[in-house]
Scaffold this motif. Sequence first.
Motif, PDB file in Angstrom:
ATOM      1  N   PHE A   1       0.851  -1.191   0.000  1.00 31.01           N
ATOM      2  CA  PHE A   1       0.000   0.000   0.000  1.00 31.01           C
ATOM      3  C   PHE A   1       0.882   1.235   0.000  1.00 31.01           C
ATOM      4  O   PHE A   1       1.966   1.237   0.575  1.00 31.01           O
ATOM      5  CB  PHE A   1      -0.891   0.001   1.252  1.00 31.01           C
ATOM      6  N   GLY A   2       0.410   2.270  -0.657  1.00 28.96           N
ATOM      7  CA  GLY A   2       1.148   3.521  -0.632  1.00 28.96           C
ATOM      8  C   GLY A   2       1.477   4.051  -2.012  1.00 28.96           C
ATOM      9  O   GLY A   2       0.903   3.648  -3.028  1.00 28.96           O
TER      10      GLY A   2
ATOM     11  N   ILE B   1      -7.933   3.691   0.242  1.00 28.72           N
ATOM     12  CA  ILE B   1      -7.680   3.292  -1.140  1.00 28.72           C
ATOM     13  C   ILE B   1      -6.474   4.069  -1.673  1.00 28.72           C
ATOM     14  O   ILE B   1      -6.292   5.255  -1.373  1.00 28.72           O
ATOM     15  CB  ILE B   1      -8.908   3.597  -2.024  1.00 28.72           C
ATOM     16  N   CYS B   2      -5.654   3.404  -2.483  1.00 30.65           N
ATOM     17  CA  CYS B   2      -4.565   4.071  -3.194  1.00 30.65           C
ATOM     18  C   CYS B   2      -5.150   4.748  -4.432  1.00 30.65           C
ATOM     19  O   CYS B   2      -5.556   4.068  -5.385  1.00 30.65           O
ATOM     20  CB  CYS B   2      -3.489   3.067  -3.609  1.00 30.65           C
ATOM     21  N   GLY B   3      -5.216   6.063  -4.426  1.00 32.46           N
ATOM     22  CA  GLY B   3      -5.809   6.792  -5.536  1.00 32.46           C
ATOM     23  C   GLY B   3      -4.840   7.778  -6.161  1.00 32.46           C
ATOM     24  O   GLY B   3      -3.652   7.826  -5.825  1.00 32.46           O
ATOM     25  N   LYS B   4      -5.366   8.574  -7.081  1.00 31.26           N
ATOM     26  CA  LYS B   4      -4.559   9.596  -7.757  1.00 31.26           C
ATOM     27  C   LYS B   4      -5.314  10.915  -7.771  1.00 31.26           C
ATOM     28  O   LYS B   4      -6.540  10.951  -7.835  1.00 31.26           O
ATOM     29  CB  LYS B   4      -4.249   9.169  -9.202  1.00 31.26           C
ATOM     30  N   SER B   5      -4.564  11.994  -7.721  1.00 31.93           N
ATOM     31  CA  SER B   5      -5.148  13.323  -7.818  1.00 31.93           C
ATOM     32  C   SER B   5      -5.392  13.656  -9.284  1.00 31.93           C
ATOM     33  O   SER B   5      -5.066  12.880 -10.186  1.00 31.93           O
ATOM     34  CB  SER B   5      -4.221  14.348  -7.179  1.00 31.93           C
ATOM     35  N   LEU B   6      -5.951  14.838  -9.543  1.00 31.67           N
ATOM     36  CA  LEU B   6      -6.202  15.258 -10.919  1.00 31.67           C
ATOM     37  C   LEU B   6      -4.900  15.435 -11.705  1.00 31.67           C
ATOM     38  O   LEU B   6      -4.894  15.329 -12.932  1.00 31.67           O
ATOM     39  CB  LEU B   6      -6.994  16.571 -10.923  1.00 31.67           C
TER      40      LEU B   6
ATOM     41  N   LEU C   1      -4.156   9.470  -1.014  1.00 30.65           N
ATOM     42  CA  LEU C   1      -4.885   8.536  -0.177  1.00 30.65           C
ATOM     43  C   LEU C   1      -6.361   8.896  -0.196  1.00 30.65           C
ATOM     44  O   LEU C   1      -6.740  10.021   0.146  1.00 30.65           O
ATOM     45  CB  LEU C   1      -4.353   8.582   1.256  1.00 30.65           C
ATOM     46  N   LEU C   2      -7.189   7.944  -0.603  1.00 31.11           N
ATOM     47  CA  LEU C   2      -8.635   8.144  -0.639  1.00 31.11           C
ATOM     48  C   LEU C   2      -9.279   7.388   0.515  1.00 31.11           C
ATOM     49  O   LEU C   2      -8.885   6.268   0.827  1.00 31.11           O
ATOM     50  CB  LEU C   2      -9.215   7.640  -1.967  1.00 31.11           C
ATOM     51  N   ARG C   3     -10.259   8.047   1.135  1.00 34.43           N
ATOM     52  CA  ARG C   3     -11.018   7.409   2.217  1.00 34.43           C
ATOM     53  C   ARG C   3     -12.496   7.448   1.869  1.00 34.43           C
ATOM     54  O   ARG C   3     -13.056   8.520   1.661  1.00 34.43           O
ATOM     55  CB  ARG C   3     -10.761   8.120   3.549  1.00 34.43           C
TER      56      ARG C   3
ATOM     57  N   LEU D   1     -15.858  18.737   5.458  1.00 36.91           N
ATOM     58  CA  LEU D   1     -15.635  19.479   6.695  1.00 36.91           C
ATOM     59  C   LEU D   1     -14.226  19.294   7.251  1.00 36.91           C
ATOM     60  O   LEU D   1     -13.774  20.114   8.053  1.00 36.91           O
ATOM     61  CB  LEU D   1     -16.650  19.037   7.762  1.00 36.91           C
ATOM     62  N   HIS D   2     -13.540  18.229   6.853  1.00 35.70           N
ATOM     63  CA  HIS D   2     -12.213  17.944   7.391  1.00 35.70           C
ATOM     64  C   HIS D   2     -11.125  18.379   6.410  1.00 35.70           C
ATOM     65  O   HIS D   2     -11.331  18.355   5.194  1.00 35.70           O
ATOM     66  CB  HIS D   2     -12.072  16.444   7.687  1.00 35.70           C
ATOM     67  N   PRO D   3      -9.959  18.754   6.906  1.00 32.41           N
ATOM     68  CA  PRO D   3      -8.873  19.196   6.016  1.00 32.41           C
ATOM     69  C   PRO D   3      -8.239  18.016   5.290  1.00 32.41           C
ATOM     70  O   PRO D   3      -8.405  16.860   5.674  1.00 32.41           O
ATOM     71  CB  PRO D   3      -7.878  19.840   6.989  1.00 32.41           C
ATOM     72  N   TRP D   4      -7.503  18.321   4.251  1.00 37.73           N
ATOM     73  CA  TRP D   4      -6.759  17.298   3.528  1.00 37.73           C
ATOM     74  C   TRP D   4      -5.640  16.756   4.412  1.00 37.73           C
ATOM     75  O   TRP D   4      -5.114  17.483   5.272  1.00 37.73           O
ATOM     76  CB  TRP D   4      -6.173  17.872   2.243  1.00 37.73           C
ATOM     77  N   PRO D   5      -5.241  15.498   4.220  1.00 36.57           N
ATOM     78  CA  PRO D   5      -4.187  14.922   5.075  1.00 36.57           C
ATOM     79  C   PRO D   5      -2.874  15.696   5.045  1.00 36.57           C
ATOM     80  O   PRO D   5      -2.128  15.674   6.026  1.00 36.57           O
ATOM     81  CB  PRO D   5      -4.009  13.514   4.487  1.00 36.57           C
TER      82      PRO D   5
END
Length: 271
Positions: A121-122, A148-153, A159-161, A257-261
């Motif tokens: 993972f990572g 989930i291991c995801g990708k940005s634009l 990291l996706l939750r 409502l929560h900030p990005w990691p």
Amino acid sequence: MVRFLNHRIGDQRIIRLIQKWLKAGVLEEGIVTTSEQGTGQGSVASPLLANLYLHYVFDLWANRWRQRSATGNMIIVRYADDIVVGFEREADAHRFQIEIRERLEKFSLSLHPEKTRLITFGRYAASRRRERGLGKPETFDFLGFTHICGKSLRGDFMLLRKSRRDRMRAKLREIKDRLRWLRNQPIREQAKWLRQVVRGYYEYHAVPANLRSLQAFREHVIFLWKLALRHRGQMDTTSTSRVEKLAAQWLPKPRILHPWPAIRFAVRHPR
């Protein structure tokens, strides 16, 4: 447990009180049952004692293992008895998995056979699994989210939750059962209760990249509300448009409502 308590508590009267608590037993359907192992299920002191026990059994040991045995970076996250440990080097992960089993067995504990997994993972999980001819990176569940291991634009790792589907379904079942009791109450009372429930759900689950799950939750709540209103009587024909107007008036729309990691210490508090 008592030895661990003695490390923190010097007053023997408190120790004796906790020992009595452990030996008190559990009352179920008029029958008292006692056990020589563990704490009473549902006891007020159980979570506190369990955290104290795991502090000595796991936390201190794992931190020492990280300092003395790990050959790469290592992170440890524990909430109650749910634990996620991340390693930079795969060899460390294999050694830790073997040694943690031996450590827990010494204290009459064991790892859950179905929930304990060793996964890649990572940031480099996708490329490494591609080299091995495997599919997408595996996911894991922790504290109500699927990670989930995801990708940005821009194509970077992110990291996706996502809210766990089974937990969301369980929450919706609770709402459905509660609406059965409230369906003959005034619509205003139903709306106030649903607004509190939806807002409370957002407060925990409104993390970045989880907006679609929040929207699905709100839509299901509106659907359950419509069913409850239509079962108020045989002649009730509450239209979908009316329920949507009520939802727009009373139920908050989903928003993050929560900030990005990546934003550390971005904690907001009413005070």
